[in-house]
Write an enzyme that holds these catalytic residues in place. Sequence first.
Site, short mmCIF file in Angstrom:
data_model
loop_
_atom_site.label_atom_id
_atom_site.label_comp_id
_atom_site.label_asym_id
_atom_site.label_seq_id
_atom_site.Cartn_x
_atom_site.Cartn_y
_atom_site.Cartn_z
N ARG A 1 2.07 -12.23 -0.38
CA ARG A 1 0.59 -12.43 -0.17
C ARG A 1 -0.15 -13.69 -0.68
O ARG A 1 0.43 -14.12 -1.58
CB ARG A 1 -0.27 -11.50 -0.48
CG ARG A 1 0.15 -10.07 0.30
CD ARG A 1 -0.34 -9.80 1.51
NE ARG A 1 0.05 -8.51 2.16
CZ ARG A 1 -0.59 -7.88 3.18
NH1 ARG A 1 -1.84 -8.59 3.48
NH2 ARG A 1 -0.20 -6.74 3.54
N ARG B 1 0.91 -1.32 0.04
CA ARG B 1 0.13 0.09 -0.16
C ARG B 1 0.73 0.99 -0.09
O ARG B 1 1.95 1.21 0.47
CB ARG B 1 -0.73 -0.17 1.07
CG ARG B 1 -2.17 -0.83 1.02
CD ARG B 1 -2.98 -0.86 2.28
NE ARG B 1 -2.20 -1.29 3.64
CZ ARG B 1 -1.97 -0.36 4.54
NH1 ARG B 1 -1.99 0.90 4.35
NH2 ARG B 1 -1.32 -1.08 5.53
N CYS C 1 0.87 -7.55 11.97
CA CYS C 1 0.99 -7.78 13.55
C CYS C 1 0.48 -9.09 14.21
O CYS C 1 0.08 -9.48 15.20
CB CYS C 1 0.47 -6.91 14.58
SG CYS C 1 1.46 -5.42 14.67
N SER D 1 -1.45 -3.40 10.59
CA SER D 1 -1.04 -4.21 9.81
C SER D 1 0.22 -5.18 9.91
O SER D 1 1.16 -4.68 10.71
CB SER D 1 -0.73 -3.50 8.14
OG SER D 1 -1.74 -2.78 8.22
N HIS E 1 -10.95 -2.07 11.43
CA HIS E 1 -10.01 -3.08 10.97
C HIS E 1 -9.72 -3.99 11.96
O HIS E 1 -8.90 -4.11 12.66
CB HIS E 1 -8.67 -2.02 10.90
CG HIS E 1 -7.56 -2.84 10.27
ND1 HIS E 1 -6.17 -2.27 10.34
CD2 HIS E 1 -7.30 -3.57 9.36
CE1 HIS E 1 -5.46 -3.03 9.63
NE2 HIS E 1 -6.12 -3.69 8.57
N ASP F 1 -9.59 -9.57 8.98
CA ASP F 1 -9.26 -8.15 8.75
C ASP F 1 -10.21 -6.99 9.05
O ASP F 1 -9.72 -5.86 9.65
CB ASP F 1 -8.73 -8.01 7.09
CG ASP F 1 -7.69 -6.82 6.93
OD1 ASP F 1 -6.90 -6.76 7.93
OD2 ASP F 1 -8.06 -6.36 5.94
N LYS G 1 -9.67 -2.38 1.61
CA LYS G 1 -9.07 -1.35 2.39
C LYS G 1 -9.83 0.16 1.81
O LYS G 1 -10.58 0.81 2.51
CB LYS G 1 -7.96 -1.03 2.30
CG LYS G 1 -6.79 -2.00 2.76
CD LYS G 1 -7.10 -2.44 4.04
CE LYS G 1 -6.21 -3.65 4.57
NZ LYS G 1 -6.46 -3.80 6.12
N TYR H 1 -1.36 -3.55 -7.16
CA TYR H 1 -1.19 -4.22 -6.03
C TYR H 1 -2.39 -4.21 -4.82
O TYR H 1 -2.75 -3.08 -4.45
CB TYR H 1 0.15 -3.88 -5.57
CG TYR H 1 0.61 -5.16 -4.54
CD1 TYR H 1 1.07 -6.36 -5.00
CD2 TYR H 1 0.59 -4.71 -3.04
CE1 TYR H 1 1.47 -7.47 -4.05
CE2 TYR H 1 1.14 -5.95 -2.19
CZ TYR H 1 1.37 -7.15 -2.65
OH TYR H 1 1.62 -8.09 -1.79
C1 OXD Z 1 -2.97 -4.31 5.63
C2 OXD Z 1 -3.73 -5.48 5.08
O1 OXD Z 1 -2.07 -3.66 5.36
O2 OXD Z 1 -4.48 -6.36 5.68
O3 OXD Z 1 -3.75 -4.01 7.07
O4 OXD Z 1 -3.24 -5.87 3.89
MN MN Z 2 -5.26 -5.45 7.38
#
Ligand code: OXD
Ligand code: MN
Length: 589
Positions: free
Chosen positions: A369, A70, A251, A249, A227, A276, A207, A198
């Site tokens: 991913r 991102r 974690c 993100s 989130h 998520d 998102k 991406y």
């Molecule tokens: C993030 C994702 O960056 O879920 O939070 O991809």
């Molecule tokens: Mn996320």
Amino acid sequence: MTSTNQAVNKWVDEVAALTTPDSIHWCDGSQGEYDALVKLMVDDGTMVPLDQEKWPGCYYSRSAQNDVARVEHCTFICSETKEAAGPNNNWEAPAVMKDKLNGLFTGCMKGRTMYVIPYCMGPIGSPYSKVGFEITDSPYVTANMRIMTRMGDQALEKLGDSTDFVRGLHSTGELDPDRRFICHFPETREIMSFGSGYGGNALLGKKCHALRIASAQAKDEGWMAEHMLILGLESPEGETRYVAAAFPSACGKTNLAMLIPPETYKGWKAWCVGDDIAWMRYADDGKLYAINPEAGFFGVAPGTSDKTNKNALDSARSNSIFTNVALTPDMQPWWEGLTKDPPAECTDWKGNPWTPETADGPAAHPNSRFTAPAKQCPVASPMMDDPRGVPIDAIIFGGRRAKTAPLVFEAYDWEHGVYVGAMAASETTAAATGAVGLVRRDPMAMKPFCGYDFGDYFAHWLKMGKKSDQAPKIFHVNWFRQDDEGKFIWPGFGENMRVLEWILKRCAGDTDAIDTPIGSVPSPGAINLDGIDIDAITLERLLGVDPEAWQSELEGQEEFLKQFGETMPKEMWDQFHKLQERLSAVSTS
Ligand code: OXD
Ligand code: MN
């Protein structure tokens, strides 16, 4: 083909006139359509089939090397006023940004097919689900959207004649990082994304829609778009309780969402509802219910293994897309952490030969991913498709903090919990471009995802707490506490079940806690340590609240609150002063 919805048709016509594609494909969401898309990409080399015996229906793809995460500096909230977007967002006036974007989109699909993707975020039968459209010139995005959302005819049918849909326009453009813009228009529920193919930049349902646009819509309509993972925990007696948890993100949200309880927890089951995003609202019974708007996982591959998250790996064993991982000579995906030893040789995420001896970087990109259908998760909750969602007992905030935050603490009440969530902080990771390892405040893990001013967002949270006397209890956890040598002192992963059990017991009023200046921590012996090698001293360290460390934390909190000026609710400052007082009481006692 067109749809029967005139508002949709009109918009699609306008977009086609602007972008001038060679052809237009309306996605029906069928398997045949997906297979044809994949074949197209395999034929032109943008996708590679993996070993179909070991990884049936799985494909491999590499993004452009400058398009791997991102891009927050190119992400804009274009509300009518700068104040509405707040200091937490980049802002540009809608008219100015649209002008610029219309320039970029003009003729950008020449020579390409324009895919019109109707999608539904949330179970098709749920009154809480929302329909959106993504128009894109990327077959890769289209294929991923089919995994991540309920896509195609089912979404069109759900929409019917309604004009309540999110308009998302996407083009990969030339993948030029200097001509990359991810823009949101919350008032008109529009998204325009240019120049990236991406993940979160390009799969607009995730998102962009389910968090940035939905958070603004949720404020207007009295619900919450967060989130958060959604996890069900079933006791040996067969009672299932649900928690929602927000972590920045990378974690370990996906790991927690699919946790496998340790040996000691025989008879317990953990059920994944989502990994998520959670959309939550109060039902007539006064409880807060959550649905997962997504239908797939877009999980970080590195670190995922049979040991760390077998359920995630098993979810991705078939019908999945792997992006920017490494590829072994026998056509299997590989990434750091998948196996103890790396393969003797492979092709890295950039497409170059890679061996452990000659490597000058990881074989898989740290933000590589897998895109996997959520239903394939071995512990997919039977409630994943439930139109009503699941009742949430506890909301958990967390971050990746080496010091300061204890393993777990409970907020004194909803208002304090909102403050705790607002002050959540984490060390930066590879999920977004930029420096790794810096501490940054990430309120409710929404820093990159809140579609409006954080002061107004906290006010909305405070309001949600007043709507019911059955609001969930709020907790904060930190799995990443380190000792003075920088070693993690909590094993994490499945063992986190021990902390979750304490949280559930607190919700049921079944266990004790000790008040500290920052919140309540478990009493000695309240966390079950059977079958785990944690001694009393380590536990004390894990749960310790160091007043000195918290004094400097307070300074950071004050600085953060100040940024928001007038919109920061008074209640948040009250919480700050209360914390300040509690801390000074212990340091003078
Ligand atoms: C993030 C994702 O960056 O879920 O939070 O991809
Ligand atoms: Mn996320």
